[in-house]
Scaffold this motif. Structure first.
Motif, mmCIF file in Angstrom:
data_model
loop_
_atom_site.group_PDB
_atom_site.id
_atom_site.type_symbol
_atom_site.label_atom_id
_atom_site.label_comp_id
_atom_site.label_asym_id
_atom_site.label_seq_id
_atom_site.Cartn_x
_atom_site.Cartn_y
_atom_site.Cartn_z
ATOM 1 N N ASP A 77 0.485 4.372 -0.436
ATOM 2 C CA ASP A 77 0.079 5.580 0.295
ATOM 3 C C ASP A 77 0.454 5.451 1.779
ATOM 4 N N LYS A 78 0.268 4.241 2.300
ATOM 5 C CA LYS A 78 0.643 3.963 3.685
ATOM 6 C C LYS A 78 2.168 4.025 3.845
ATOM 7 N N PHE A 120 -5.711 7.842 3.981
ATOM 8 C CA PHE A 120 -5.975 6.433 3.672
ATOM 9 C C PHE A 120 -6.637 5.711 4.841
ATOM 10 N N TYR A 128 0.852 -1.193 0.000
ATOM 11 C CA TYR A 128 0.000 0.000 0.000
ATOM 12 C C TYR A 128 0.887 1.242 0.000
ATOM 13 N N GLN A 182 -8.551 11.982 -0.370
ATOM 14 C CA GLN A 182 -7.585 11.167 -1.123
ATOM 15 C C GLN A 182 -6.452 12.025 -1.674
ATOM 16 N N TRP A 227 -9.835 -3.589 -1.198
ATOM 17 C CA TRP A 227 -10.504 -4.157 -0.027
ATOM 18 C C TRP A 227 -12.009 -3.994 -0.182
ATOM 19 N N ARG A 243 -8.145 0.328 -2.973
ATOM 20 C CA ARG A 243 -6.997 -0.442 -2.496
ATOM 21 C C ARG A 243 -7.220 -1.940 -2.688
#
Lengths: 197, 197
Positions: free
Chosen positions: A60-61, B168, A58, B163, B50, B48
């Protein structure tokens, strides 16, 4: 003394760096005993279906994490120079940490984290591990223990013990009454809990 | 006054509950102005890959989260009765929050969180949203605004803005100089940052 609080550290974990630098001092303030346990997140992530760090899965994380760790290090006045890639391969370093006596682990771990995140060194490189042993007053020749079957087995067992206690990230803290605390953010909370219970 | 610090809250987010209950008081202590922005994590999680909360995808993390939130609520003396399932569908509640004037959002959001995580109520139920409006001194009939196209559009725009600023997860905090802070744990850090910069 209350506790002990077990500090589960993964040598490739970014947030374990500030935690390792603070843990013993914060524990001492509260009269809480500590146990340092090296383990590996890799097998735990694989069991979850991840083949690499969630900070790569991820992006962005991942971007956030680097900025966040940079801010944390600045606030603690810790040197911060990220290594060339993430995650570093921490297998050999974790085996050497496992081979050390319990009392020798904290200084070795702090030296490893400083080399990795303070100086940007590669921790898979045996020269880095030798340097950490030297800085923590140990014989650099101890790196040979990384090839010892008994040590490999002990590290695998540490991963299983961590999993059995619900550990899914690093750093994590566990208490004798079965509480789990995750993250550098929970270091004080874990120690306060142990001091109060 | 320094800041403002923008508080991005998702009404279904567990850690946003203690954050919402503390945010304004902590901001006031530091003389920092605040902006409350409702948004949705769903579209960000979908982007993402999910289809549900990460706390469902990773059950070990989910178990930990509930215990962690329970401990946090106990420490803050906040009522804690988890709702029947996670995540709750927060779409209508977020639309109503969007429809309110900026000054009315904090009290409404706090009432929604207390109903959900303090009393175990379902926030997709319009009766719950009406009760939150009543408790925050607003007309329960405002729930009709959840069907307003202009409001739906404004909420979609809020998600895009979040965003664009790298958000996030929830709660998140953003500052005028472009810093992002994620989590109830970063509430004080975000406010301190805004007060100092």
């Amino acid at each position: 003394m209350s506790g002990p609080v077990t500090f589960w550290f993964e040598l490739a974990s970014t947030y374990s760096y500030p935690a390792a630098m603070r843990f013993d001092a914060e524990a001492e303030k509260r009269g809480v005993a500590t146990i340092w346990r090296p383990f590996l997140l890799g097998p735990i992530f694989v069991a979850r279906g991840w083949s690499t760090s969630p900070f790569n899965i991820y992006p962005d994380k991942g971007r956030y994490m680097w900025r966040d760790v940079q801010r944390i290090c600045a606030a603690l006045e810790l040197p911060f120079t990220p290594p060339p890639n993430l995650p570093q391969n921490s297998l050999s370093a974790a085996r050497v940490a496992t081979a050390l006596d319990a009392a020798e682990r904290p200084a070795f771990a702090r030296a490893m984290y400083t080399l990795q995140f303070g100086e940007g060194r590669d921790i898979a490189d045996f020269a880095t591990i030798e340097e950490a042993l030297r800085r923590s007053g140990r014989d650099p020749d101890l790196t040979r223990r990384a090839r010892d079957d008994q040590i490999k087995h002990a590290l695998r067992q540490a991963v299983e013990e961590a999993q059995a206690q619900g550990v899914f990230g690093a750093p994590s803290f566990t208490t004798p009454d079965g509480e789990l605390f995750w993250g550098n953010d929970r270091l004080e909370t874990a120690l306060d809990w142990a001091a109060a219970h």
